[in-house]
Design a protein around this motif. Structure first.
Motif, PDB file in Angstrom:
ATOM      1  N   UNK A  45       0.834  -1.278  -0.038  1.00 18.42           N
ATOM      2  CA  UNK A  45      -0.064   0.024   0.048  1.00 18.42           C
ATOM      3  C   UNK A  45       0.822   1.473   0.119  1.00 18.42           C
ATOM      4  N   UNK A  46       0.203   2.459   0.114  1.00 16.62           N
ATOM      5  CA  UNK A  46       0.645   3.640   0.161  1.00 16.62           C
ATOM      6  C   UNK A  46       1.501   3.895   1.409  1.00 16.62           C
ATOM      7  N   UNK A  47       2.494   4.959   1.705  1.00 21.63           N
ATOM      8  CA  UNK A  47       2.875   5.215   2.816  1.00 21.63           C
ATOM      9  C   UNK A  47       3.995   4.537   3.597  1.00 21.63           C
ATOM     10  N   UNK A  48       4.529   3.377   2.849  1.00 19.70           N
ATOM     11  CA  UNK A  48       5.714   3.009   3.317  1.00 19.70           C
ATOM     12  C   UNK A  48       7.109   3.729   3.067  1.00 19.70           C
ATOM     13  N   UNK A  49       8.079   3.181   3.658  1.00 25.95           N
ATOM     14  CA  UNK A  49       9.398   3.809   3.455  1.00 25.95           C
ATOM     15  C   UNK A  49      10.177   3.241   2.280  1.00 25.95           C
ATOM     16  N   UNK A  50       9.411   2.413   1.634  1.00 31.36           N
ATOM     17  CA  UNK A  50       9.979   1.648   0.439  1.00 31.36           C
ATOM     18  C   UNK A  50      10.864   0.726   0.648  1.00 31.36           C
ATOM     19  N   UNK A  51      11.104   0.059   1.846  1.00 35.03           N
ATOM     20  CA  UNK A  51      12.020  -0.660   2.051  1.00 35.03           C
ATOM     21  C   UNK A  51      11.203  -2.023   2.500  1.00 35.03           C
ATOM     22  N   UNK A  52      12.182  -3.101   2.368  1.00 34.35           N
ATOM     23  CA  UNK A  52      11.787  -4.516   2.581  1.00 34.35           C
ATOM     24  C   UNK A  52      11.848  -4.807   3.927  1.00 34.35           C
ATOM     25  N   UNK A  53      11.126  -4.495   4.671  1.00 37.74           N
ATOM     26  CA  UNK A  53      11.119  -4.840   6.322  1.00 37.74           C
ATOM     27  C   UNK A  53      10.496  -5.886   6.824  1.00 37.74           C
TER      28      UNK A  53
END
Ligand SMILES: [Zn+2]
Length: 258
Positions: free
Chosen positions: A156-164
């Motif tokens: 979804x929207x609003x992540x920091x784009x990292x694979x956490x």
């Protein structure tokens, strides 16, 4: 040979400090970190791993520090759920995106090394319609496909784009697919895999170089005469052997730095 897809639970964690890592492999991993930092593929972020040849359900990776600073004492052993397996490593800070590595190893038995970087010239190809394609013979592996991972589709929207999380790692590994050597990560970087550590380092470097040259070619006029698929595949086979030469140089230079 690595086992096929690993879906079983990871091996029980040991309570004793009982693992002696292969010193030559540790030195390889140290050299890989320093080399890709020196070549501008890794900056203070990014990480490299290598599958443990003695146990395909485990891999080696540094604790969470800048790649240029990695030394032998920083190298840890992790299981494919990306948790440490040696009691002496408990409490050490781990790379937050380590799930990229473990989840790729689970589904790609042909992969024995992974590089995740924020390769600077690659990032524009993750946010535009321009497709990263092989034009340089060293980068024929790009002809195996260059899928793009769009994290919004998965988190979804609003992540920091990292694979956490492990699940995002699984999603990324699925996007990489069965054949590709590189998966682009929108607004973030890429993850590059290889059958060996030298080859994964080689591919990470030449992914960056091909991106630079593709941008340069566009500035002096297109269309670009890219490699054909047949050329790319032939070149990839050749470079699997040829990557030993730059690796010998890079390793020697990196380890001479102490
Ligand atoms: Zn990252």
């Amino acid at each position: 040979m690595p086992a096929k897809t690993v879906s079983r639970p990871s091996a029980p964690r040991r309570n004793a400090s009982s693992y002696v890592l292969d010193r030559e492999l540790v030195d390889d991993l140290v050299a890989a970190n320093r080399t890709l930092a020196r070549l501008g593929v890794l900056d203070a972020f990014g990480h490299i791993s290598v599958r443990d040849p003695r146990d395909p359900h485990r891999y080696l990776m540094s604790r969470s520090i800048a790649p240029e600073s990695v030394s032998a004492g920083d190298i840890l052993l992790l299981d494919l759920d990306s948790q440490t397996v040696d009691s002496k490593d408990e409490g050490k800070l781990l790379y937050r995106e380590r799930f990229i590595h473990g989840e790729i190893y689970k589904v790609r038995p042909d992969v024995n090394a992974v590089v995740h970087s924020h390769s600077p010239t690659v990032v524009p190809f993750t946010v535009t319609r321009a497709k990263l394609r092989p034009l340089l013979h060293n980068a024929g592996f790009l002809g195996l496909g260059v899928p793009l991972f769009e994290i919004r589709k998965h988190a979804g929207d609003g992540t920091d784009l990292m694979i956490l999380t492990p699940n995002l790692g699984k999603d990324l590994a699925k996007k990489l697919g069965k054949d590709a050597a590189v998966v682009l990560m929108r607004g973030h970087g890429d993850s590059v895999v290889g059958p060996s550590l030298p080859n994964a380092v080689f591919r990470a470097y030449y992914t960056e170089i091909n991106a630079r040259q593709q941008l340069a070619a566009l500035t002096i006029g297109g269309p670009i005469n890219f490699m054909s698929r047949a050329e790319a595949l032939t070149s990839n086979d050749a470079m699997l052997k040829a990557s030993a030469r730059p690796w010998a140089l890079w390793r020697k230079r990196a380890l001479a730095e102490g």
